[in-house]
Design an enzyme around this catalytic site. Structure first.
Site, PDB file in Angstrom:
ATOM      1  N   GLY A  45       2.293   5.661   1.232  1.00  0.00           N
ATOM      2  CA  GLY A  45       3.255   5.110   0.234  1.00  0.00           C
ATOM      3  C   GLY A  45       4.498   6.299   0.037  1.00  0.00           C
ATOM      4  O   GLY A  45       5.218   6.066  -0.984  1.00  0.00           O
ATOM      5  N   HIS A  46       4.476   7.365   0.786  1.00  0.00           N
ATOM      6  CA  HIS A  46       5.255   8.469   0.319  1.00  0.00           C
ATOM      7  C   HIS A  46       6.354   8.944   1.402  1.00  0.00           C
ATOM      8  O   HIS A  46       5.641   9.832   2.068  1.00  0.00           O
ATOM      9  CB  HIS A  46       4.808   9.615  -0.559  1.00  0.00           C
ATOM     10  CG  HIS A  46       5.541  10.594  -0.958  1.00  0.00           C
ATOM     11  ND1 HIS A  46       6.130  11.749  -0.466  1.00  0.00           N
ATOM     12  CD2 HIS A  46       5.856  10.522  -2.411  1.00  0.00           C
ATOM     13  CE1 HIS A  46       6.768  12.433  -1.359  1.00  0.00           C
ATOM     14  NE2 HIS A  46       6.887  11.654  -2.585  1.00  0.00           N
ATOM     15  N   PHE A  47       7.246   8.376   1.777  1.00  0.00           N
ATOM     16  CA  PHE A  47       8.144   7.255   1.404  1.00  0.00           C
ATOM     17  C   PHE A  47       7.963   6.421   2.563  1.00  0.00           C
ATOM     18  O   PHE A  47       7.603   6.577   3.638  1.00  0.00           O
ATOM     19  CB  PHE A  47       9.676   8.112   1.293  1.00  0.00           C
ATOM     20  CG  PHE A  47       9.753   8.880   0.349  1.00  0.00           C
ATOM     21  CD1 PHE A  47       9.783   8.471  -1.006  1.00  0.00           C
ATOM     22  CD2 PHE A  47       9.773  10.018   0.489  1.00  0.00           C
ATOM     23  CE1 PHE A  47      10.146   9.280  -2.232  1.00  0.00           C
ATOM     24  CE2 PHE A  47      10.213  10.844  -0.446  1.00  0.00           C
ATOM     25  CZ  PHE A  47      10.230  10.544  -1.666  1.00  0.00           C
TER      26      PHE A  47
END
Length: 144
Positions: A45-47
């Site tokens: 989730g990053h990014f």
């Protein structure tokens, strides 16, 4: 004390162990490395569609090699080393470049002071191109 022994004494395991190798260690400094694996949990989730290693993870890698591993080496004569506890007490880190999945980083740390089991270091993290990614001061206290 060999690097493999230091790594075996770290209070971390996968997926939160960010040390692959200790290349050099002395009473004044340490050098070690880690390769950030593409399937690491924090990249999900990053990014979105452009994974970058979070700064907090880079700081943790710096701390595991440049502070905790060095502290283990400095405490090598203590009989209770295996029961050691460490508390991260402060950080002041500047971030200059990103680190991507599958990138190998190298951490170099120099002792500012070590007294009363409190260690403060100046730590630098380099990317594969030998560019400084982040640097700063980290401190922790060791309870044995």
């Amino acid at each position: 004390m060999r690097g493999e022994v230091i790594i075996s004494l770290l209070p971390y395991t996968e997926p939160f162990l960010f040390v692959d190798e200790i290349e050099a260690v002395s009473t004044q400094s340490i050098k070690g490395s880690y390769t950030f694996k593409e399937d690491a949990y924090f990249y999900k989730g990053h990014f979105k569609n452009h994974p970058v290693t979070p700064g907090v993870i880079l700081t943790e890698c710096m701390a595991q090699i440049g502070l905790v591993s060095l502290g283990i080496y400095l405490l090598k004569d203590k009989e209770q080393l295996e029961a050691m506890k460490v508390a991260f007490t402060s950080s002041n880190v500047s971030f200059l470049k990103p680190v991507y999945p599958n990138e190998k980083v190298t951490v170099v740390s120099e002792v500012k002071y070590f007294r009363f089991n409190k260690l403060k270091c100046h730590v630098k993290l380099y990317n594969q191109a030998n560019e400084i990614v982040c640097q700063g001061e980290l401190a922790g206290v060791f309870q044995v």
